[in-house]
Design a protein around this motif. Sequence first.
Motif, PDB file in Angstrom:
ATOM      1  N   PHE A 195      45.398  30.684  58.780  1.00 29.05           N
ATOM      2  CA  PHE A 195      46.334  30.707  58.010  1.00 29.05           C
ATOM      3  C   PHE A 195      45.941  31.668  56.823  1.00 29.05           C
ATOM      4  N   LYS A 196      46.783  32.025  55.934  1.00 25.00           N
ATOM      5  CA  LYS A 196      46.682  32.923  54.660  1.00 25.00           C
ATOM      6  C   LYS A 196      47.430  32.112  53.540  1.00 25.00           C
ATOM      7  N   LEU A 197      46.484  32.560  52.262  1.00 27.46           N
ATOM      8  CA  LEU A 197      47.017  31.955  51.128  1.00 27.46           C
ATOM      9  C   LEU A 197      47.132  33.300  50.184  1.00 27.46           C
ATOM     10  N   ARG A 198      48.191  33.367  49.636  1.00 32.64           N
ATOM     11  CA  ARG A 198      48.455  34.502  48.586  1.00 32.64           C
ATOM     12  C   ARG A 198      48.977  34.071  47.182  1.00 32.64           C
ATOM     13  N   ARG A 199      48.260  34.482  46.076  1.00 28.57           N
ATOM     14  CA  ARG A 199      48.903  34.454  45.046  1.00 28.57           C
ATOM     15  C   ARG A 199      49.523  35.658  44.267  1.00 28.57           C
ATOM     16  N   VAL A 200      50.808  35.655  43.873  1.00 29.37           N
ATOM     17  CA  VAL A 200      51.470  36.842  43.522  1.00 29.37           C
ATOM     18  C   VAL A 200      52.038  36.415  42.188  1.00 29.37           C
ATOM     19  N   GLU A 201      51.895  37.476  41.205  1.00 28.71           N
ATOM     20  CA  GLU A 201      52.463  37.566  39.837  1.00 28.71           C
ATOM     21  C   GLU A 201      53.773  37.839  39.571  1.00 28.71           C
ATOM     22  N   SER A 202      54.338  37.260  38.850  1.00 26.70           N
ATOM     23  CA  SER A 202      55.934  37.867  38.415  1.00 26.70           C
ATOM     24  C   SER A 202      55.722  38.997  37.614  1.00 26.70           C
ATOM     25  N   SER A 203      56.585  40.024  37.666  1.00 28.12           N
ATOM     26  CA  SER A 203      56.706  41.486  37.035  1.00 28.12           C
ATOM     27  C   SER A 203      56.969  40.978  35.630  1.00 28.12           C
ATOM     28  N   ASN A 204      57.632  39.521  35.304  1.00 31.84           N
ATOM     29  CA  ASN A 204      58.197  39.136  34.139  1.00 31.84           C
ATOM     30  C   ASN A 204      57.146  38.416  33.029  1.00 31.84           C
ATOM     31  N   SER A 205      56.027  38.243  33.786  1.00 32.57           N
ATOM     32  CA  SER A 205      54.999  37.376  33.131  1.00 32.57           C
ATOM     33  C   SER A 205      54.671  37.985  31.813  1.00 32.57           C
ATOM     34  N   GLN A 206      54.498  37.495  30.714  1.00 31.54           N
ATOM     35  CA  GLN A 206      53.834  38.003  29.370  1.00 31.54           C
ATOM     36  C   GLN A 206      52.415  37.628  29.156  1.00 31.54           C
ATOM     37  N   ILE A 207      51.734  38.754  29.734  1.00 33.02           N
ATOM     38  CA  ILE A 207      50.110  38.339  29.949  1.00 33.02           C
ATOM     39  C   ILE A 207      49.362  38.988  28.666  1.00 33.02           C
ATOM     40  N   LEU A 208      48.430  37.816  28.547  1.00 30.40           N
ATOM     41  CA  LEU A 208      47.680  38.415  27.109  1.00 30.40           C
ATOM     42  C   LEU A 208      46.653  39.473  27.118  1.00 30.40           C
ATOM     43  N   THR A 209      46.904  40.529  26.613  1.00 29.95           N
ATOM     44  CA  THR A 209      46.136  41.759  26.479  1.00 29.95           C
ATOM     45  C   THR A 209      45.738  41.931  25.145  1.00 29.95           C
ATOM     46  N   GLU A 210      46.196  41.447  23.968  1.00 25.43           N
ATOM     47  CA  GLU A 210      45.737  41.864  22.743  1.00 25.43           C
ATOM     48  C   GLU A 210      45.281  40.776  21.908  1.00 25.43           C
ATOM     49  N   GLY A 211      44.440  41.015  20.708  1.00 24.83           N
ATOM     50  CA  GLY A 211      43.599  39.952  20.117  1.00 24.83           C
ATOM     51  C   GLY A 211      42.619  40.533  19.338  1.00 24.83           C
ATOM     52  N   GLU A 212      41.866  39.783  18.580  1.00 19.95           N
ATOM     53  CA  GLU A 212      40.396  40.238  17.930  1.00 19.95           C
ATOM     54  C   GLU A 212      39.432  40.745  19.224  1.00 19.95           C
ATOM     55  N   HIS A 213      39.103  41.787  18.637  1.00 14.86           N
ATOM     56  CA  HIS A 213      37.831  42.595  19.717  1.00 14.86           C
ATOM     57  C   HIS A 213      38.633  42.796  20.930  1.00 14.86           C
ATOM     58  N   ALA A 214      39.874  43.069  21.289  1.00 16.49           N
ATOM     59  CA  ALA A 214      40.672  43.585  22.437  1.00 16.49           C
ATOM     60  C   ALA A 214      39.857  44.578  23.073  1.00 16.49           C
ATOM     61  N   GLU A 215      39.422  45.600  22.298  1.00 19.12           N
ATOM     62  CA  GLU A 215      38.784  46.929  22.932  1.00 19.12           C
ATOM     63  C   GLU A 215      37.775  46.644  23.516  1.00 19.12           C
ATOM     64  N   THR A 216      36.975  45.517  23.311  1.00 19.17           N
ATOM     65  CA  THR A 216      35.765  45.114  23.848  1.00 19.17           C
ATOM     66  C   THR A 216      36.003  44.873  25.416  1.00 19.17           C
ATOM     67  N   PHE A 217      37.084  44.464  25.491  1.00 18.46           N
ATOM     68  CA  PHE A 217      37.557  43.641  26.895  1.00 18.46           C
ATOM     69  C   PHE A 217      38.626  44.641  27.570  1.00 18.46           C
ATOM     70  N   GLU A 218      38.581  45.671  27.332  1.00 19.01           N
ATOM     71  CA  GLU A 218      39.575  46.550  27.607  1.00 19.01           C
ATOM     72  C   GLU A 218      39.740  46.778  29.280  1.00 19.01           C
ATOM     73  N   ALA A 219      38.483  46.809  29.858  1.00 17.46           N
ATOM     74  CA  ALA A 219      38.503  46.874  31.397  1.00 17.46           C
ATOM     75  C   ALA A 219      38.857  45.703  32.050  1.00 17.46           C
ATOM     76  N   ARG A 220      38.924  44.450  31.237  1.00 15.16           N
ATOM     77  CA  ARG A 220      39.380  43.171  32.022  1.00 15.16           C
ATOM     78  C   ARG A 220      40.429  42.600  31.375  1.00 15.16           C
ATOM     79  N   ASN A 221      41.089  43.276  30.362  1.00 13.04           N
ATOM     80  CA  ASN A 221      42.407  42.789  29.887  1.00 13.04           C
ATOM     81  C   ASN A 221      43.586  42.748  30.959  1.00 13.04           C
TER      82      ASN A 221
END
Length: 410
Positions: A183-209
């Motif tokens: 069997f296979k399992l897949r997780r697929v994100e919707s293109s309409n999801s509002q993903i968190l990428t901003e906030g305090e020290h966001a630049e520190t986590f840029e590669a992971r955001n």
Amino acid sequence: MRRSSAAAVFIALVFPSASAFTKISNATDTESLIWGTYRPNLYFGMRPRVPKSLMTGIMWFGTNEYGDFQAFRHSCEQGDELAGYTWTEHDPREGGVQVLKDPKLNLELTTEVLKFPGGEHGGSWATRIKGRPLNPSKPMKVSMISYQGIEGLGSLEMETAADSNGLAGEIMFSGESADLGKFKLRRVESSNSQILTEGEHAETFEARNGKTHFMGRMVPDGGLWRAKDIVFKAIIDFVNPKLPHYRDSGLRFPEPGLMLTLPDDIINGSNFYALQKTYDGEFSFDVYFESGSSGSKLNDETFTRLIQQFKAVFDNRFRGTFPVPDSLGEKYVAFSKAVTSNLLGGIGYFYGDSIVDGSVANDEDSDEEISEESPDDPIIKARAKRTLAPPRELLTATPSRPFFPRGFYW
């Protein structure tokens, strides 16, 4: 493996199935009942009626502030103070829709599931997990975690290449067991999801955001029920070494949703995996289980079309089977559908050993006084005869998802 059909026949008699897209005509068919929402103690989880097999689930926590991390949602708990979690539609052969309201996190969460028969191992299934703010004028920052684990002799591996900064795009797992085949399992994100990428020290986590964070761990047989503890510890172990830098230098702590993440690592021999995404507003993602013997290839367009079809068929069939007088209004129809759906959605599959009292004496029926100081008391002797019975399977409705979400018989 011999499967119990008593509960399956009961379900078929109470709720006859006649879907437009599954075309199931045999009311005693049990293949369509191998997979189900058979983990009623959780807010949402899928598993087959197979001992020591694949199990999946979801959990979530708020990220408005660091204190929200302690309010980790996974199993149905009164202390979570949800305003409700109700199956509005549920057909064990075909799927269901559940709506959960979490006022503390300003979250309305909907879980939708569809089953696709075919092949030799119970078919395939798909779930859609989507959330939106209960109050659109207030923020809703939530971190959603989906997980899958396998026990017994099966295998489960992440096919998507691991990255220490998280994953982008579709994430795929492959596995195999004697009862489920390949069997296979897949997780697929919707293109309409509002993903968190901003906030305090966001630049520190840029590669992971904006990435999907992950973990893989080796869990012993019988340990998958501790999924919440395993995930919680992985996040704590990842975050704790980073906190002194901000605390000792007097800096403000980073945005909680950027800091409180899984470690993006997999231990060799892992049989348990978790995937995490953090949102700042509405979101939606799909999880697809595709049985190798069914040949199904599922996608979001198919799911969107068929879930609407399922709701319409369910409504028509329910009104025909359990008619409600027009004078009572639509709210009584919705209430009746929810009562029936929650009965069916509360069915669980359990496997394990039991403590059995093989004595004739019965505490409640006995007229004799119990003297704990007397070893010759017949009831004291009877208690000493309790033994551990071999593991057995049980498919049963449960009295209460938060208070008594387990199988029982007498």
